[in-house]
Design a protein around this motif. Structure first.
Motif, PDB file in Angstrom:
ATOM      1  N   ARG A 183       0.841  -1.344   0.070  1.00 51.69           N
ATOM      2  CA  ARG A 183      -0.101  -0.014  -0.130  1.00 51.69           C
ATOM      3  C   ARG A 183       0.878   1.369   0.135  1.00 51.69           C
ATOM      4  O   ARG A 183       0.526   2.249   0.466  1.00 51.69           O
ATOM      5  N   PHE A 184       2.060   1.215  -0.520  1.00 53.35           N
ATOM      6  CA  PHE A 184       3.061   2.128  -0.519  1.00 53.35           C
ATOM      7  C   PHE A 184       2.471   3.477  -0.992  1.00 53.35           C
ATOM      8  O   PHE A 184       2.726   4.679  -0.272  1.00 53.35           O
ATOM      9  N   LYS A 185       1.851   3.502  -2.115  1.00 52.82           N
ATOM     10  CA  LYS A 185       1.238   4.651  -2.641  1.00 52.82           C
ATOM     11  C   LYS A 185       0.253   5.275  -1.779  1.00 52.82           C
ATOM     12  O   LYS A 185       0.023   6.839  -1.803  1.00 52.82           O
ATOM     13  N   ASP A 186      -0.561   4.754  -1.256  1.00 53.62           N
ATOM     14  CA  ASP A 186      -1.616   5.065  -0.192  1.00 53.62           C
ATOM     15  C   ASP A 186      -0.901   5.833   0.918  1.00 53.62           C
ATOM     16  O   ASP A 186      -1.327   7.060   1.391  1.00 53.62           O
ATOM     17  N   TYR A 187       0.299   5.090   1.495  1.00 50.41           N
ATOM     18  CA  TYR A 187       0.834   5.883   2.734  1.00 50.41           C
ATOM     19  C   TYR A 187       1.391   7.315   2.132  1.00 50.41           C
ATOM     20  O   TYR A 187       1.674   8.090   3.055  1.00 50.41           O
ATOM     21  N   GLN A 188       2.273   6.957   1.123  1.00 47.15           N
ATOM     22  CA  GLN A 188       2.904   8.243   0.410  1.00 47.15           C
ATOM     23  C   GLN A 188       1.756   9.327   0.369  1.00 47.15           C
ATOM     24  O   GLN A 188       2.292  10.373   0.754  1.00 47.15           O
ATOM     25  N   ALA A 189       0.878   9.136  -0.268  1.00 48.67           N
ATOM     26  CA  ALA A 189      -0.268  10.193  -0.723  1.00 48.67           C
ATOM     27  C   ALA A 189      -0.795  10.865   0.936  1.00 48.67           C
ATOM     28  O   ALA A 189      -1.113  12.107   0.635  1.00 48.67           O
ATOM     29  N   ALA A 190      -0.920  10.055   1.838  1.00 46.14           N
ATOM     30  CA  ALA A 190      -1.293  10.392   2.972  1.00 46.14           C
ATOM     31  C   ALA A 190      -0.411  11.142   3.877  1.00 46.14           C
ATOM     32  O   ALA A 190      -0.557  11.710   4.871  1.00 46.14           O
ATOM     33  N   GLY A 191       1.147  11.004   3.411  1.00 45.21           N
ATOM     34  CA  GLY A 191       2.023  11.654   4.285  1.00 45.21           C
ATOM     35  C   GLY A 191       2.330  10.713   5.472  1.00 45.21           C
ATOM     36  O   GLY A 191       2.797  11.489   6.426  1.00 45.21           O
ATOM     37  N   ILE A 192       2.002   9.622   5.654  1.00 47.33           N
ATOM     38  CA  ILE A 192       2.397   8.573   6.836  1.00 47.33           C
ATOM     39  C   ILE A 192       3.698   8.076   6.674  1.00 47.33           C
ATOM     40  O   ILE A 192       4.087   7.385   5.937  1.00 47.33           O
ATOM     41  N   PRO A 193       4.474   8.428   7.595  1.00 50.67           N
ATOM     42  CA  PRO A 193       5.976   8.186   7.522  1.00 50.67           C
ATOM     43  C   PRO A 193       6.365   6.782   8.034  1.00 50.67           C
ATOM     44  O   PRO A 193       7.216   6.402   8.964  1.00 50.67           O
ATOM     45  N   VAL A 194       5.666   5.620   7.390  1.00 45.47           N
ATOM     46  CA  VAL A 194       6.020   4.416   7.741  1.00 45.47           C
ATOM     47  C   VAL A 194       7.266   3.923   7.113  1.00 45.47           C
ATOM     48  O   VAL A 194       7.844   4.536   6.139  1.00 45.47           O
ATOM     49  N   LEU A 195       7.869   3.006   7.660  1.00 45.35           N
ATOM     50  CA  LEU A 195       9.201   2.631   7.283  1.00 45.35           C
ATOM     51  C   LEU A 195       9.653   2.522   5.680  1.00 45.35           C
ATOM     52  O   LEU A 195      10.450   3.367   5.453  1.00 45.35           O
ATOM     53  N   PRO A 196       8.812   1.950   4.935  1.00 47.34           N
ATOM     54  CA  PRO A 196       9.146   1.805   3.393  1.00 47.34           C
ATOM     55  C   PRO A 196       8.879   3.377   2.846  1.00 47.34           C
ATOM     56  O   PRO A 196      10.007   3.418   1.895  1.00 47.34           O
ATOM     57  N   VAL A 197       8.124   4.090   3.291  1.00 46.40           N
ATOM     58  CA  VAL A 197       8.121   5.362   2.838  1.00 46.40           C
ATOM     59  C   VAL A 197       9.104   6.340   3.299  1.00 46.40           C
ATOM     60  O   VAL A 197       9.610   7.057   2.642  1.00 46.40           O
ATOM     61  N   ALA A 198       9.160   6.332   4.515  1.00 49.42           N
ATOM     62  CA  ALA A 198      10.213   7.124   5.105  1.00 49.42           C
ATOM     63  C   ALA A 198      11.820   6.812   4.859  1.00 49.42           C
ATOM     64  O   ALA A 198      12.595   7.906   4.728  1.00 49.42           O
ATOM     65  N   GLN A 199      12.224   5.554   4.704  1.00 47.03           N
ATOM     66  CA  GLN A 199      13.383   5.277   4.698  1.00 47.03           C
ATOM     67  C   GLN A 199      13.600   4.185   3.772  1.00 47.03           C
ATOM     68  O   GLN A 199      14.763   3.543   3.625  1.00 47.03           O
ATOM     69  N   GLY A 200      12.900   3.951   2.811  1.00 45.11           N
ATOM     70  CA  GLY A 200      12.935   2.974   1.859  1.00 45.11           C
ATOM     71  C   GLY A 200      12.407   1.445   1.996  1.00 45.11           C
ATOM     72  O   GLY A 200      12.406   1.080   3.029  1.00 45.11           O
ATOM     73  N   ILE A 201      11.878   1.050   0.868  1.00 42.38           N
ATOM     74  CA  ILE A 201      11.732  -0.372   0.657  1.00 42.38           C
ATOM     75  C   ILE A 201      12.502  -1.377   0.944  1.00 42.38           C
ATOM     76  O   ILE A 201      12.519  -2.321   1.931  1.00 42.38           O
ATOM     77  N   ASP A 202      13.910  -1.131   0.748  1.00 43.56           N
ATOM     78  CA  ASP A 202      15.100  -2.017   0.919  1.00 43.56           C
ATOM     79  C   ASP A 202      15.299  -2.273   2.524  1.00 43.56           C
ATOM     80  O   ASP A 202      15.299  -3.374   2.940  1.00 43.56           O
ATOM     81  N   LYS A 203      15.287  -1.046   3.248  1.00 42.13           N
ATOM     82  CA  LYS A 203      15.319  -1.170   4.563  1.00 42.13           C
ATOM     83  C   LYS A 203      14.010  -1.899   5.284  1.00 42.13           C
ATOM     84  O   LYS A 203      14.366  -2.817   6.190  1.00 42.13           O
ATOM     85  N   ALA A 204      13.079  -1.584   4.863  1.00 40.15           N
ATOM     86  CA  ALA A 204      11.747  -2.186   5.264  1.00 40.15           C
ATOM     87  C   ALA A 204      11.840  -3.794   5.065  1.00 40.15           C
ATOM     88  O   ALA A 204      11.616  -4.711   5.774  1.00 40.15           O
ATOM     89  N   LYS A 205      12.437  -4.290   3.914  1.00 43.10           N
ATOM     90  CA  LYS A 205      12.640  -5.711   3.789  1.00 43.10           C
ATOM     91  C   LYS A 205      13.717  -6.131   4.609  1.00 43.10           C
ATOM     92  O   LYS A 205      13.428  -7.288   5.161  1.00 43.10           O
ATOM     93  N   ARG A 206      14.770  -5.677   5.104  1.00 45.97           N
ATOM     94  CA  ARG A 206      15.645  -6.191   5.876  1.00 45.97           C
ATOM     95  C   ARG A 206      15.056  -6.135   7.509  1.00 45.97           C
ATOM     96  O   ARG A 206      15.137  -7.163   8.127  1.00 45.97           O
ATOM     97  N   HIS A 207      14.140  -5.344   7.759  1.00 43.08           N
ATOM     98  CA  HIS A 207      13.744  -5.240   9.048  1.00 43.08           C
ATOM     99  C   HIS A 207      12.381  -6.314   9.025  1.00 43.08           C
ATOM    100  O   HIS A 207      12.457  -6.980   9.878  1.00 43.08           O
ATOM    101  N   ILE A 208      11.860  -6.898   7.972  1.00 45.88           N
ATOM    102  CA  ILE A 208      10.729  -7.769   7.798  1.00 45.88           C
ATOM    103  C   ILE A 208      11.542  -9.155   8.158  1.00 45.88           C
ATOM    104  O   ILE A 208      11.056  -9.991   8.929  1.00 45.88           O
ATOM    105  N   VAL A 209      12.654  -9.349   7.617  1.00 45.73           N
ATOM    106  CA  VAL A 209      13.400 -10.574   7.699  1.00 45.73           C
ATOM    107  C   VAL A 209      13.826 -10.789   9.217  1.00 45.73           C
ATOM    108  O   VAL A 209      13.906 -11.579   9.847  1.00 45.73           O
ATOM    109  N   LEU A 210      14.463  -9.800   9.949  1.00 49.88           N
ATOM    110  CA  LEU A 210      15.062  -9.641  10.858  1.00 49.88           C
ATOM    111  C   LEU A 210      14.000  -9.872  12.029  1.00 49.88           C
ATOM    112  O   LEU A 210      14.106 -10.746  13.052  1.00 49.88           O
ATOM    113  N   TYR A 211      12.965  -9.305  11.763  1.00 38.19           N
ATOM    114  CA  TYR A 211      11.600  -9.434  12.987  1.00 38.19           C
ATOM    115  C   TYR A 211      10.982 -10.796  12.962  1.00 38.19           C
ATOM    116  O   TYR A 211      10.912 -11.436  13.869  1.00 38.19           O
ATOM    117  N   ILE A 212      11.031 -11.323  11.634  1.00 33.15           N
ATOM    118  CA  ILE A 212      10.491 -12.647  11.659  1.00 33.15           C
ATOM    119  C   ILE A 212      11.442 -13.697  12.304  1.00 33.15           C
ATOM    120  O   ILE A 212      11.048 -14.556  13.027  1.00 33.15           O
TER     121      ILE A 212
END
Length: 294
Positions: A183-212
């Motif tokens: 839902r990247f475009k939704d969060y970006q349009a609403a200005g919500i600073p979730v990790l993929p929007v604020a710091q990039g999808i690559d970092k979000a992917k690393r965090h997903i693997v680490l948290y799991i």
């Protein structure tokens, strides 16, 4: 009219929480189930969750209108006024907390209130809109339902409740980051600073693997500490390992990130549902003698 009042409470979220509440309750009950206590715990917490969701819809009207998946909510379209939704939410909260106070334990009420304040006050009003750490703060409220179910039986916050709190908090992170990616475009349009929007999808992917990976280790604490048995461990190993492999697929070249994130999200629900059911049926009949924290 009924549909409006139901939809504003986000029934899907309520159903998901019901499963985790029941899992925590049955894990703590260890076969000695009090049917009345279980019913009032499930109903009471469901009403509290419904209250929080209704009030969240009122708070989020300005950002919901910018997101494709939320712009048809009744609080956005005007089908339901903010005052009606807020009044509905307050009433649900009063009844829900009333049931928990009257029939469960102080520990259960405390964690229900803790989750409510975190979700409505800290997360919805500030963190969601202003900080990349909003997801982490929100995960604390999302982890409360199984703890409430557990504490409704035991009346105390012990090691078992702590494991559930940490386990479900960790689960929320990859689950939420996966949503934020597809839902990247939704969060970006609403200005919500979730990790993929604020710091990039690559970092979000690393965090997903680490948290799991960390989540999979924490889940093992339930059988290791003597709360559940071999069947739970088998389910936990299989589903968590598969989820981790699925997350690692995000590093393949030319992978469709939207489809991948949807798969990670969908399997997160399968994983937590399977573990909630497993801990409800594969409990140890005698409670382990571990530290009582509260």
């Amino acid at each position: 009219m009924f549909r409006r009042y139901l939809s504003v409470t986000k029934p899907g979220i309520i159903m998901g929480n019901l499963i985790s509440v029941a899992g925590g309750f049955l894990l703590a009950s260890r076969g000695d189930i009090d049917p009345w206590l279980m019913v009032v715990t499930l109903i009471g917490l469901s009403l509290v969750v419904a209250s929080g969701c209704a009030i969240n819809n009122v708070i989020d009207r300005d950002i919901d209108v910018a997101m494709a998946r939320t712009r048809t909510r009744v609080t956005v379209t005007g089908e339901m006024s903010a005052f009606a939704a807020l009044s509905h939410g307050v009433l649900l909260g009063v009844v829900g907390f009333g049931l928990l106070i009257a029939y469960t334990t102080q520990a259960a009420v405390f964690f229900a209130a803790f989750g409510y304040v975190i979700y409505v006050g800290v997360y919805s009003l500030y963190m969601k809109r202003n900080s990349v750490y909003g997801t982490f703060v929100g995960s604390l409220s999302g982890a409360v339902p199984p703890v409430v179910g557990y504490c409704a039986v035991t009346g105390q916050f012990d090691m078992g409740a702590l494991i559930l709190l940490v386990m479900f908090s960790l689960w929320q992170m990859p689950h939420s980051y996966a949503i934020a990616i597809f839902r990247f475009k939704d969060y970006q349009a609403a200005g919500i600073p979730v990790l993929p929007v604020a710091q990039g999808i690559d970092k979000a992917k690393r965090h997903i693997v680490l948290y799991i990976a960390v989540y999979a280790l924490v889940v093992m604490l339930l059988p290791i500490s003597g709360y559940t048995g071999a069947a739970f461990m088998a389910v936990a190993c299989i589903t968590s390992f598969w989820w981790l492999l699925m997350a690692l697929r995000g590093y393949r070249r030319n992978i469709n990130l939207t489809s991948w994130a949807r798969q990670v999200f969908a399997f997160s629900i399968i994983n937590i549902t399977a573990l909630s059911i497993a801990m409800a049926v594969d409990y140890h009949s005698a409670a382990p003698q571990l530290l009582t924290l509260i």
